[in-house]
Design an enzyme around this catalytic site. Sequence first.
Site, PDB file in Angstrom:
ATOM      1  N   CYS A   1      34.431  39.402  37.587  1.00 35.62           N
ATOM      2  CA  CYS A   1      33.039  39.038  37.347  1.00 35.62           C
ATOM      3  C   CYS A   1      32.760  39.109  35.840  1.00 35.62           C
ATOM      4  O   CYS A   1      33.591  39.545  35.060  1.00 35.62           O
ATOM      5  CB  CYS A   1      32.117  40.017  38.052  1.00 35.62           C
ATOM      6  SG  CYS A   1      32.709  40.567  39.640  1.00 35.62           S
TER       7      CYS A   1
ATOM      8  N   TRP B   1      32.407  37.529  41.414  1.00 36.69           N
ATOM      9  CA  TRP B   1      33.574  37.069  42.165  1.00 36.69           C
ATOM     10  C   TRP B   1      33.639  37.987  43.370  1.00 36.69           C
ATOM     11  O   TRP B   1      33.913  39.179  43.241  1.00 36.69           O
ATOM     12  CB  TRP B   1      34.824  37.202  41.299  1.00 36.69           C
ATOM     13  CG  TRP B   1      36.038  36.507  41.827  1.00 36.69           C
ATOM     14  CD1 TRP B   1      36.409  35.217  41.623  1.00 36.69           C
ATOM     15  CD2 TRP B   1      37.075  37.097  42.626  1.00 36.69           C
ATOM     16  NE1 TRP B   1      37.594  34.958  42.257  1.00 36.69           N
ATOM     17  CE2 TRP B   1      38.024  36.080  42.877  1.00 36.69           C
ATOM     18  CE3 TRP B   1      37.290  38.361  43.172  1.00 36.69           C
ATOM     19  CZ2 TRP B   1      39.172  36.298  43.635  1.00 36.69           C
ATOM     20  CZ3 TRP B   1      38.424  38.581  43.927  1.00 36.69           C
ATOM     21  CH2 TRP B   1      39.357  37.551  44.150  1.00 36.69           C
TER      22      TRP B   1
ATOM     23  N   ASN C   1      30.634  45.130  37.613  1.00 34.47           N
ATOM     24  CA  ASN C   1      31.974  44.573  37.804  1.00 34.47           C
ATOM     25  C   ASN C   1      32.834  45.723  38.278  1.00 34.47           C
ATOM     26  O   ASN C   1      32.789  46.802  37.687  1.00 34.47           O
ATOM     27  CB  ASN C   1      32.576  44.096  36.485  1.00 34.47           C
ATOM     28  CG  ASN C   1      31.871  42.907  35.930  1.00 34.47           C
ATOM     29  OD1 ASN C   1      30.991  42.348  36.570  1.00 34.47           O
ATOM     30  ND2 ASN C   1      32.249  42.526  34.719  1.00 34.47           N
ATOM     31  N   GLY C   2      33.665  45.493  39.269  1.00 40.91           N
ATOM     32  CA  GLY C   2      34.544  46.552  39.718  1.00 40.91           C
ATOM     33  C   GLY C   2      34.367  46.831  41.197  1.00 40.91           C
ATOM     34  O   GLY C   2      33.757  46.043  41.918  1.00 40.91           O
TER      35      GLY C   2
ATOM     36  N   GLU D   1      57.359  28.262  35.595  1.00 41.46           N
ATOM     37  CA  GLU D   1      56.077  28.103  34.922  1.00 41.46           C
ATOM     38  C   GLU D   1      55.511  26.697  35.149  1.00 41.46           C
ATOM     39  O   GLU D   1      54.311  26.528  35.378  1.00 41.46           O
ATOM     40  CB  GLU D   1      56.236  28.403  33.422  1.00 41.46           C
ATOM     41  CG  GLU D   1      54.988  28.228  32.581  1.00 41.46           C
ATOM     42  CD  GLU D   1      53.815  29.130  32.980  1.00 41.46           C
ATOM     43  OE1 GLU D   1      53.976  30.023  33.827  1.00 41.46           O
ATOM     44  OE2 GLU D   1      52.717  28.904  32.440  1.00 41.46           O
TER      45      GLU D   1
ATOM     46  N   LYS E   1      51.942  26.117  36.929  1.00 45.15           N
ATOM     47  CA  LYS E   1      50.870  25.392  36.219  1.00 45.15           C
ATOM     48  C   LYS E   1      50.333  24.274  37.100  1.00 45.15           C
ATOM     49  O   LYS E   1      49.139  24.067  37.202  1.00 45.15           O
ATOM     50  CB  LYS E   1      51.478  24.821  34.930  1.00 45.15           C
ATOM     51  CG  LYS E   1      50.658  24.728  33.713  1.00 45.15           C
ATOM     52  CD  LYS E   1      50.258  25.995  33.009  1.00 45.15           C
ATOM     53  CE  LYS E   1      50.262  27.243  33.750  1.00 45.15           C
ATOM     54  NZ  LYS E   1      49.795  28.437  33.303  1.00 45.15           N
TER      55      LYS E   1
ATOM     56  N   GLU F   1      48.356  25.740  40.141  1.00 46.04           N
ATOM     57  CA  GLU F   1      47.105  26.363  39.694  1.00 46.04           C
ATOM     58  C   GLU F   1      46.027  25.321  39.402  1.00 46.04           C
ATOM     59  O   GLU F   1      44.880  25.481  39.791  1.00 46.04           O
ATOM     60  CB  GLU F   1      47.335  27.115  38.369  1.00 46.04           C
ATOM     61  CG  GLU F   1      47.870  28.515  38.491  1.00 46.04           C
ATOM     62  CD  GLU F   1      48.011  29.153  37.108  1.00 46.04           C
ATOM     63  OE1 GLU F   1      47.647  30.312  36.976  1.00 46.04           O
ATOM     64  OE2 GLU F   1      48.495  28.494  36.158  1.00 46.04           O
TER      65      GLU F   1
ATOM     66  N   LYS G   1      40.797  34.404  35.545  1.00 45.57           N
ATOM     67  CA  LYS G   1      41.594  34.575  34.329  1.00 45.57           C
ATOM     68  C   LYS G   1      42.211  35.972  34.279  1.00 45.57           C
ATOM     69  O   LYS G   1      43.352  36.131  33.890  1.00 45.57           O
ATOM     70  CB  LYS G   1      40.696  34.353  33.116  1.00 45.57           C
ATOM     71  CG  LYS G   1      41.415  34.401  31.791  1.00 45.57           C
ATOM     72  CD  LYS G   1      42.113  33.106  31.519  1.00 45.57           C
ATOM     73  CE  LYS G   1      42.926  33.120  30.253  1.00 45.57           C
ATOM     74  NZ  LYS G   1      44.080  32.192  30.381  1.00 45.57           N
TER      75      LYS G   1
HETATM   76  C1  G6P Z   1      46.160  35.166  36.312  1.00 51.19           C
HETATM   77  C2  G6P Z   1      46.032  34.004  35.352  1.00 51.19           C
HETATM   78  C3  G6P Z   1      47.412  33.619  34.838  1.00 51.19           C
HETATM   79  C4  G6P Z   1      48.096  34.816  34.191  1.00 51.19           C
HETATM   80  C5  G6P Z   1      48.139  36.016  35.144  1.00 51.19           C
HETATM   81  C6  G6P Z   1      48.558  37.281  34.416  1.00 51.19           C
HETATM   82  O1  G6P Z   1      46.841  34.766  37.463  1.00 51.19           O
HETATM   83  O2  G6P Z   1      45.434  32.902  35.986  1.00 51.19           O
HETATM   84  O3  G6P Z   1      47.294  32.572  33.899  1.00 51.19           O
HETATM   85  O4  G6P Z   1      49.381  34.469  33.818  1.00 51.19           O
HETATM   86  O5  G6P Z   1      46.845  36.260  35.698  1.00 51.19           O
HETATM   87  O6  G6P Z   1      47.545  37.615  33.522  1.00 51.19           O
HETATM   88  P1  G6P Z   1      47.725  38.445  32.200  1.00 51.19           P
HETATM   89  O7  G6P Z   1      46.374  38.478  31.593  1.00 51.19           O
HETATM   90  O8  G6P Z   1      48.203  39.810  32.606  1.00 51.19           O
HETATM   91  O9  G6P Z   1      48.725  37.741  31.351  1.00 51.19           O
END
Ligand code: G6P
Length: 633
Positions: free
Chosen positions: A27, A100, A126-127, A506, A510, A513, A628
């Site tokens: 959030c 969220w 948040n939390g 990766e 990508k 996602e 994110k």
């Molecule tokens: C989420 C994001 C990814 C990221 C992963 C790990 O799934 O959407 O893009 O790689 O978390 O996040 P971090 O902040 O630990 O790299």
Amino acid sequence: MINYSCVLTGKEPMTLKRSWHKVTIMCGIVGYIGTGEAAPIILDGLSKLEYRGYDSAGIAIFDGEKINIKKAVGRLKVLENLTHGGETMPGYAGIGHTRWATHGAPSDVNSHPHFNKNGTIAVVHNGIIENYIPLRNKLLGKGYEFISETDTEVLAHLLDYYYKGNPLEAITKVLHRVEGSYALGIMFADFPEEIYAVRKDSPLIVGQSKEGCFIASDVPAILKYTRQVYYVDNQEVVKLRRDHMHFYSVDEEEIKKEPVTIDWDANAAEKEGYEHFMLKEIYEQPKTVTDTLSPRIKNGEIVIEELNMSDEELKAVKKVHIVACGSAYHTGVTAKYILEGLVRLPVEVDVASEFRYRNPVLEEDAMVIVISQSGETADSLAALREAKSRGFKVLGIVNVVGSSIAREADSVMYTWAGPEIAVATTKAYSAQLAALYLLAMKLGRVRGTIDDALFASLLSDLKKLPNQIELLLGQKQKIQRFANRYVGAKDIFFIGRGIDYAISMEGSLKLKETSYVHSESYPAGELKHGPISLIEDGTLVVAISTQPALFQKTISNMVEVKARGAFVMAITCEGNKAIEKAADYITYIPETNPYFANSLAIIPLQLFSYYVAVGKGCDVDKPRNLAKSVTVE
Ligand code: G6P
């Protein structure tokens, strides 16, 4: 660069023992008190936090007499329309939230802020409050009524229960009772000249400008107004007034804190004419890689001062454990191939959620590396704490300055990617690779596995990467045309061997996602053991082949899938003529050391995912169900 001296010398978080396994910060919180109209400022701040992932939003504003709340399920736009961009909620103090959903479905009533029974205390959170059930039962027993399914509503009623005219006292009493993680914004109708912020295991910053004081989950929300921010430590309470802020411990003692100056480019968190943050961030990669590499290359040597490890200590390392999630995990897999191949160091790479529960054997003289863009991923943070609790020093490779992992790691190598807004990482991924190359070369140099000639050639190739990435970005239109053909694809497979397998992981992530196309990555040699049965006429197989020693092997796998009807797109190095017979479509990457090929091969894959997603009309920067910073386990 950010002046982070205060962050690094900041106090250790107070509560590490419990509750940290269920942190959520997906959030976003923004609060403001000052001379300006609060609602538009808060809505604008929340829009800068949209990348965190959310499904509803709400805002509370003090109008001079009472606190008014408006909430709405869906995108922030809905709340903006509801309040005419904040105009219908006049007032100079307020708190806002993007939620969220964790406890209770996304709905207006479950959205924050939450009120106490007579609407005089408003809370955004948040939390997760882990002991909310016993607390809720206790409050029900005292006649409190609950209207939502959230854990957060407990906080509003508990504050009400303890409030006897002193907000600070009520807040600290609540802190003593709740277990879990929280970042909170709180306002009391009795104290319209104040708003409060507090946190534990969920990030929160506060900042001050001439126009007022701000609360935010992350810097981009308030960057427009101030560059002087304070990172709130665990269980600290901040009282914000129009023109000053006071920090208190959980025992109500006042604390002195130093601000951190945020030195980001003012446009860092803006789209700057790009259609999406993801595309902007893809284009920022030459700079990101340069910014991560160049401060650590001095007089032809690699100098990583932040490692805080002498050459002797680096020589003594017997094994490396890399722990991360998502794309950061994929950079860890790449690093495994490099560290084992180039430095001859054994490496284990773990997904953090596995590492923390598998009781890993960590031998003496092991080096533990946690890689994270956000520095807040719950599982990665827990893995870090697991390693530290066993007496191991942890190196964090982190992008967000002042984040939990950065603060708790024994040493931090920052990736200077700047703020990354799109949920699907691109530039931070590239910066992580760059940091890992430097680390591998440093280790190889110290340990004698990289001689002078090899070092000089690696260094020269490393320095060429930013320009080569730029070159590949020039192929944008070609990739876009190709991607348009796959907008309707059902399944896409990514294959590769060695480092190419790490790249394919990766590439596949990508794509799924951003575009919701089902995709899988497989070690090319493993295809025959199952997934080849899924290949149908016209199925796209993306074959990555950047390792000359494995060219022929991968060609054999390409031929196998082609024979079963696949359309094969190859990503390979200039000069690999042999591949032409096996591939239907080829993208070439410029010549580099095979250990660095990931940094180049990933560019067409990022562009491909981006354009498939755009072609499908997906919400590229904020894909459904994703956040994110994944801070729930
Ligand atoms: C989420 C994001 C990814 C990221 C992963 C790990 O799934 O959407 O893009 O790689 O978390 O996040 P971090 O902040 O630990 O790299």
